[in-house]
Motif scaffolding. Sequence first.
Motif, mmCIF file in Angstrom:
data_model
loop_
_atom_site.group_PDB
_atom_site.id
_atom_site.type_symbol
_atom_site.label_atom_id
_atom_site.label_comp_id
_atom_site.label_asym_id
_atom_site.label_seq_id
_atom_site.Cartn_x
_atom_site.Cartn_y
_atom_site.Cartn_z
ATOM 1 N N SER A 38 0.751 -1.012 0.150
ATOM 2 C CA SER A 38 0.006 -0.144 -0.136
ATOM 3 C C SER A 38 0.958 1.142 0.053
ATOM 4 O O SER A 38 0.554 2.290 -0.848
ATOM 5 C CB SER A 38 -0.920 -0.153 1.259
ATOM 6 O OG SER A 38 -1.609 1.068 1.269
ATOM 7 N N ALA A 39 1.805 1.303 0.757
ATOM 8 C CA ALA A 39 3.058 2.376 0.634
ATOM 9 C C ALA A 39 3.503 2.705 -0.517
ATOM 10 O O ALA A 39 3.565 3.834 -0.865
ATOM 11 C CB ALA A 39 3.823 2.274 1.882
ATOM 12 N N ILE A 40 3.645 1.580 -1.122
ATOM 13 C CA ILE A 40 4.483 1.729 -2.420
ATOM 14 C C ILE A 40 3.491 2.181 -3.595
ATOM 15 O O ILE A 40 3.910 3.072 -4.216
ATOM 16 C CB ILE A 40 5.093 0.316 -2.890
ATOM 17 C CG1 ILE A 40 6.015 -0.205 -2.069
ATOM 18 C CG2 ILE A 40 5.526 0.178 -4.439
ATOM 19 C CD1 ILE A 40 6.569 -1.627 -2.297
ATOM 20 N N SER A 41 2.455 1.799 -3.538
ATOM 21 C CA SER A 41 1.261 2.273 -4.271
ATOM 22 C C SER A 41 1.043 3.875 -4.075
ATOM 23 O O SER A 41 0.824 4.579 -5.067
ATOM 24 C CB SER A 41 -0.086 1.527 -4.072
ATOM 25 O OG SER A 41 -0.181 0.209 -4.495
ATOM 26 N N LEU A 42 1.172 4.308 -2.770
ATOM 27 C CA LEU A 42 0.845 5.626 -2.615
ATOM 28 C C LEU A 42 2.263 6.825 -3.103
ATOM 29 O O LEU A 42 1.977 7.430 -3.847
ATOM 30 C CB LEU A 42 0.861 6.069 -1.267
ATOM 31 C CG LEU A 42 -0.577 5.600 -0.435
ATOM 32 C CD1 LEU A 42 -0.590 5.741 0.998
ATOM 33 C CD2 LEU A 42 -1.776 6.172 -1.196
ATOM 34 N N LEU A 43 3.152 5.924 -3.129
ATOM 35 C CA LEU A 43 4.438 6.618 -3.470
ATOM 36 C C LEU A 43 4.416 6.585 -4.890
ATOM 37 O O LEU A 43 4.902 7.647 -5.456
ATOM 38 C CB LEU A 43 5.862 5.742 -3.084
ATOM 39 C CG LEU A 43 6.122 5.562 -1.580
ATOM 40 C CD1 LEU A 43 7.531 4.941 -1.219
ATOM 41 C CD2 LEU A 43 6.479 7.086 -1.165
ATOM 42 N N THR B 210 7.087 10.911 -9.914
ATOM 43 C CA THR B 210 6.947 11.523 -11.396
ATOM 44 C C THR B 210 6.728 10.128 -12.382
ATOM 45 O O THR B 210 6.844 8.957 -11.937
ATOM 46 C CB THR B 210 8.120 12.158 -11.716
ATOM 47 O OG1 THR B 210 9.443 11.071 -11.423
ATOM 48 C CG2 THR B 210 8.561 13.322 -10.754
ATOM 49 N N THR B 211 6.344 10.499 -13.758
ATOM 50 C CA THR B 211 6.209 9.578 -14.487
ATOM 51 C C THR B 211 7.490 8.917 -14.765
ATOM 52 O O THR B 211 7.406 7.611 -14.987
ATOM 53 C CB THR B 211 5.737 10.028 -15.899
ATOM 54 O OG1 THR B 211 4.627 10.958 -15.731
ATOM 55 C CG2 THR B 211 5.305 9.197 -17.048
ATOM 56 N N GLU B 212 8.764 9.391 -14.834
ATOM 57 C CA GLU B 212 10.052 8.745 -15.188
ATOM 58 C C GLU B 212 10.094 7.897 -13.930
ATOM 59 O O GLU B 212 10.716 6.631 -14.038
ATOM 60 C CB GLU B 212 10.974 9.545 -15.476
ATOM 61 C CG GLU B 212 11.036 10.517 -16.459
ATOM 62 C CD GLU B 212 9.893 11.795 -16.456
ATOM 63 O OE1 GLU B 212 9.392 11.840 -15.257
ATOM 64 O OE2 GLU B 212 9.782 12.260 -17.538
#
Length: 332
Positions: free
Chosen positions: A157-162, A167-169
């Motif tokens: 979940s934390a990774i998804s929020l990050l 940025t797109t890159e």
Amino acid sequence: MSTLLVALFLGNIFCGSVDIPSKEVLNILCGGEATKESWKFIILDSRLPQAITALLSGPALAVCGLLLQTYFNNPLAGPSILGVNSGASLGVAVVMLIMGGSVGIGALNFTGFLAVLVGAIIGSLLVMTILLLFSSFVKGNLTLLIIGIMVGYLTSSAISLLNFFATTEGVHSYVIWGMGTFGGVSSAQLPYFSITVLIGLVASVLMIKPLNALLLGERYAENLGVNIRKIRNLILLTVGLLTACVTAFCGPIAFIGLAVPHISRLLIGSSNHTTLLPFTLLTGAVMALLCNLACILPSDGGLLPLNAITPLLGAPVIIYVLVNQRKIQYFN
């Protein structure tokens, strides 16, 4: 098994998306001049480092699964199931998506792959520490396993929020890294990767006797003179180091750490770590080389994501273990 290992290692060098004659491959490996300079680059700077990375990463992930399954006395314990991979992935995500690829610790400043490695180590050790803290007062192994899965969900979940705020890159780079590949270690990075993994593998071999004692329970192991706290910390550090190193350079590779120990037990019919641990290392190398070969074989020149291949080999093994767990006695 050794013959299969050698055959797969050579297959990873001789086969690939670019068709190179076998004579040319042998000539390049022996130090001769290549007909095309690009062929020499492909063999020495791409295929050979990739094959060596798979040769080391497979045993590293497999022994992590074996250590965790023995310590937690649970056949479903593994770096991915218990959230260790997710913890390493979270550390990498923080480095890549927030810190811009650099980590500063006091007067030290790490950049590039070294920063990713530091992030992965911190993330995996954080998850392992949380699990071991819970293990001190949670009695049921199933409860502890569920806690590990929940920790994995929290880190995901934390990774998804990050990813949402990055940025797109940064998101693109992280997604590509998350697909998994043994081709992420360059020739210059290979010595550092190899030394780190070999240190972890040697540490695991030195724990064979305490691991055998743990098969009979912590109380019995203490009666035999095993320092439970010390061996717990050693397992924590070893699993954290190996998982972090492989995850940082190759991505979060699934199923190898979970399935290979079961394959090894089924093949040799024993839980004695004197034979099981070396055989697990060998089987892990074979599995990793086989998966890598499957990734590089498409004839159109493309490469398949590693995490698209490992479940095809690992998931059936886990299903078999779950269906036949009453017939298979691992921890007695």
